[in-house]
Motif scaffolding. Structure first.
Motif, PDB file in Angstrom:
ATOM      1  N   SER A   7       0.840  -1.196   0.000  1.00 43.72           N
ATOM      2  CA  SER A   7       0.000   0.000   0.000  1.00 43.72           C
ATOM      3  C   SER A   7       0.872   1.241   0.000  1.00 43.72           C
ATOM      4  O   SER A   7       2.019   1.210   0.447  1.00 43.72           O
ATOM      5  CB  SER A   7      -0.895   0.047   1.252  1.00 43.72           C
ATOM      6  OG  SER A   7      -1.819  -0.988   1.263  1.00 43.72           O
ATOM      7  N   LEU A  23     -10.915   8.538 -10.588  1.00 45.49           N
ATOM      8  CA  LEU A  23     -10.748   7.090 -10.398  1.00 45.49           C
ATOM      9  C   LEU A  23     -11.841   6.274 -11.076  1.00 45.49           C
ATOM     10  O   LEU A  23     -11.588   5.159 -11.525  1.00 45.49           O
ATOM     11  CB  LEU A  23     -10.710   6.744  -8.911  1.00 45.49           C
ATOM     12  CG  LEU A  23      -9.494   7.235  -8.127  1.00 45.49           C
ATOM     13  CD1 LEU A  23      -9.673   6.935  -6.640  1.00 45.49           C
ATOM     14  CD2 LEU A  23      -8.216   6.605  -8.663  1.00 45.49           C
ATOM     15  N   TRP A  97      -7.067  -4.370  -6.771  1.00 42.43           N
ATOM     16  CA  TRP A  97      -6.628  -2.993  -6.568  1.00 42.43           C
ATOM     17  C   TRP A  97      -7.688  -2.305  -5.723  1.00 42.43           C
ATOM     18  O   TRP A  97      -8.887  -2.392  -6.027  1.00 42.43           O
ATOM     19  CB  TRP A  97      -6.494  -2.256  -7.903  1.00 42.43           C
ATOM     20  CG  TRP A  97      -5.338  -2.724  -8.715  1.00 42.43           C
ATOM     21  CD1 TRP A  97      -5.369  -3.601  -9.756  1.00 42.43           C
ATOM     22  CD2 TRP A  97      -3.969  -2.368  -8.543  1.00 42.43           C
ATOM     23  NE1 TRP A  97      -4.108  -3.800 -10.250  1.00 42.43           N
ATOM     24  CE2 TRP A  97      -3.226  -3.054  -9.515  1.00 42.43           C
ATOM     25  CE3 TRP A  97      -3.292  -1.536  -7.653  1.00 42.43           C
ATOM     26  CZ2 TRP A  97      -1.849  -2.932  -9.635  1.00 42.43           C
ATOM     27  CZ3 TRP A  97      -1.927  -1.413  -7.773  1.00 42.43           C
ATOM     28  CH2 TRP A  97      -1.220  -2.104  -8.750  1.00 42.43           C
ATOM     29  N   TRP A  99      -8.701   1.398  -3.753  1.00 39.01           N
ATOM     30  CA  TRP A  99      -8.479   2.825  -3.530  1.00 39.01           C
ATOM     31  C   TRP A  99      -9.413   3.268  -2.402  1.00 39.01           C
ATOM     32  O   TRP A  99     -10.631   3.095  -2.501  1.00 39.01           O
ATOM     33  CB  TRP A  99      -8.803   3.631  -4.783  1.00 39.01           C
ATOM     34  CG  TRP A  99      -7.896   3.373  -5.933  1.00 39.01           C
ATOM     35  CD1 TRP A  99      -7.987   2.364  -6.852  1.00 39.01           C
ATOM     36  CD2 TRP A  99      -6.747   4.133  -6.295  1.00 39.01           C
ATOM     37  NE1 TRP A  99      -6.965   2.456  -7.764  1.00 39.01           N
ATOM     38  CE2 TRP A  99      -6.187   3.543  -7.452  1.00 39.01           C
ATOM     39  CE3 TRP A  99      -6.134   5.267  -5.758  1.00 39.01           C
ATOM     40  CZ2 TRP A  99      -5.058   4.045  -8.078  1.00 39.01           C
ATOM     41  CZ3 TRP A  99      -5.008   5.770  -6.386  1.00 39.01           C
ATOM     42  CH2 TRP A  99      -4.480   5.160  -7.525  1.00 39.01           C
ATOM     43  N   GLU A 113      -3.781   3.593  -1.825  1.00 32.43           N
ATOM     44  CA  GLU A 113      -3.892   2.603  -2.890  1.00 32.43           C
ATOM     45  C   GLU A 113      -3.265   1.313  -2.390  1.00 32.43           C
ATOM     46  O   GLU A 113      -2.141   1.318  -1.894  1.00 32.43           O
ATOM     47  CB  GLU A 113      -3.172   3.071  -4.156  1.00 32.43           C
ATOM     48  CG  GLU A 113      -3.267   2.065  -5.284  1.00 32.43           C
ATOM     49  CD  GLU A 113      -2.463   2.466  -6.514  1.00 32.43           C
ATOM     50  OE1 GLU A 113      -2.645   1.782  -7.539  1.00 32.43           O
ATOM     51  OE2 GLU A 113      -1.667   3.423  -6.454  1.00 32.43           O
ATOM     52  N   LEU A 138       2.975   2.349  -6.828  1.00 29.95           N
ATOM     53  CA  LEU A 138       1.797   2.901  -6.168  1.00 29.95           C
ATOM     54  C   LEU A 138       2.034   4.362  -5.802  1.00 29.95           C
ATOM     55  O   LEU A 138       1.147   5.212  -5.969  1.00 29.95           O
ATOM     56  CB  LEU A 138       1.438   2.079  -4.928  1.00 29.95           C
ATOM     57  CG  LEU A 138       0.624   0.815  -5.175  1.00 29.95           C
ATOM     58  CD1 LEU A 138       1.389  -0.212  -5.978  1.00 29.95           C
ATOM     59  CD2 LEU A 138       0.163   0.225  -3.870  1.00 29.95           C
ATOM     60  N   SER A 141       1.580   6.338  -8.842  1.00 39.62           N
ATOM     61  CA  SER A 141       0.160   6.480  -9.164  1.00 39.62           C
ATOM     62  C   SER A 141      -0.474   7.601  -8.335  1.00 39.62           C
ATOM     63  O   SER A 141      -1.246   8.407  -8.866  1.00 39.62           O
ATOM     64  CB  SER A 141      -0.591   5.173  -8.913  1.00 39.62           C
ATOM     65  OG  SER A 141      -0.222   4.194  -9.841  1.00 39.62           O
TER      66      SER A 141
END
Length: 152
Positions: A7, A23, A97, A99, A113, A138, A141
């Motif tokens: 994470s 997202l 995945w 979020w 994430e 991550l 991202s």
């Protein structure tokens, strides 16, 4: 990092609804992908658990171009979005995945994430060396998400 997941978290200077808007639109995932594997995605907005959206991908681990079918496994507007990817034509599945968005006031949101392979199938574990992506992907991202939201 746990035994079956990694994470990364970051406070983004934007309200949760603006982040969730990015997202939930797969066509914007190329903008925020820190792994470098997303080529393009559906224009249809993610709206509910069970919905399937498609991403066009490219990765050496899959021999180049491939299509990923993602089934939405978690949806709580402005709070949570999760999906389970499955490459078309491959018996690989069981990773996810996730979020999570937590408001930190009216104009800031803590975004986490998570990439989990806890439920990866035996075939997936044999074919793919987990984690396929490192924590740095991550973090990238989240950085790219912050940039994408600031330009909206």
């Amino acid at each position: 990092m746990s035994e079956h997941s990694i994470s990364a978290s970051r406070v983004i200077d934007a309200p949760a609804d603006a982040i969730f808007d990015v997202l939930t639109l797969p066509s914007r995932h190329k903008e925020i992908d820190g792994s470098g594997t997303v080529v393009s995605g559906d224009d249809q907005r993610i709206m509910q658990v069970g919905q399937v959206f498609v991403m066009n991908m490219n990765g050496e681990h899959m021999g180049g171009d491939y299509v990923m079918e993602n089934t939405v496994s978690g949806y709580d507007e402005n709070k949570l979005l999760a999906w389970k990817p499955k490459p078309q034509g491959a018996e690989l599945e069981g990773w996810e995945w996730i979020w999570e968005l937590e408001p930190q006031g009216p104009e800031a949101t803590l975004v986490t994430e998570t990439y989990s392979w806890e439920h990866a199938s035996p075939a997936s574990k044999k074919a793919v060396s987990f984690p396929l992506f490192e924590e740095h992907a991550l973090e990238q991202s989240l950085e790219r998400l912050a940039s994408a939201v600031s330009y909206d």
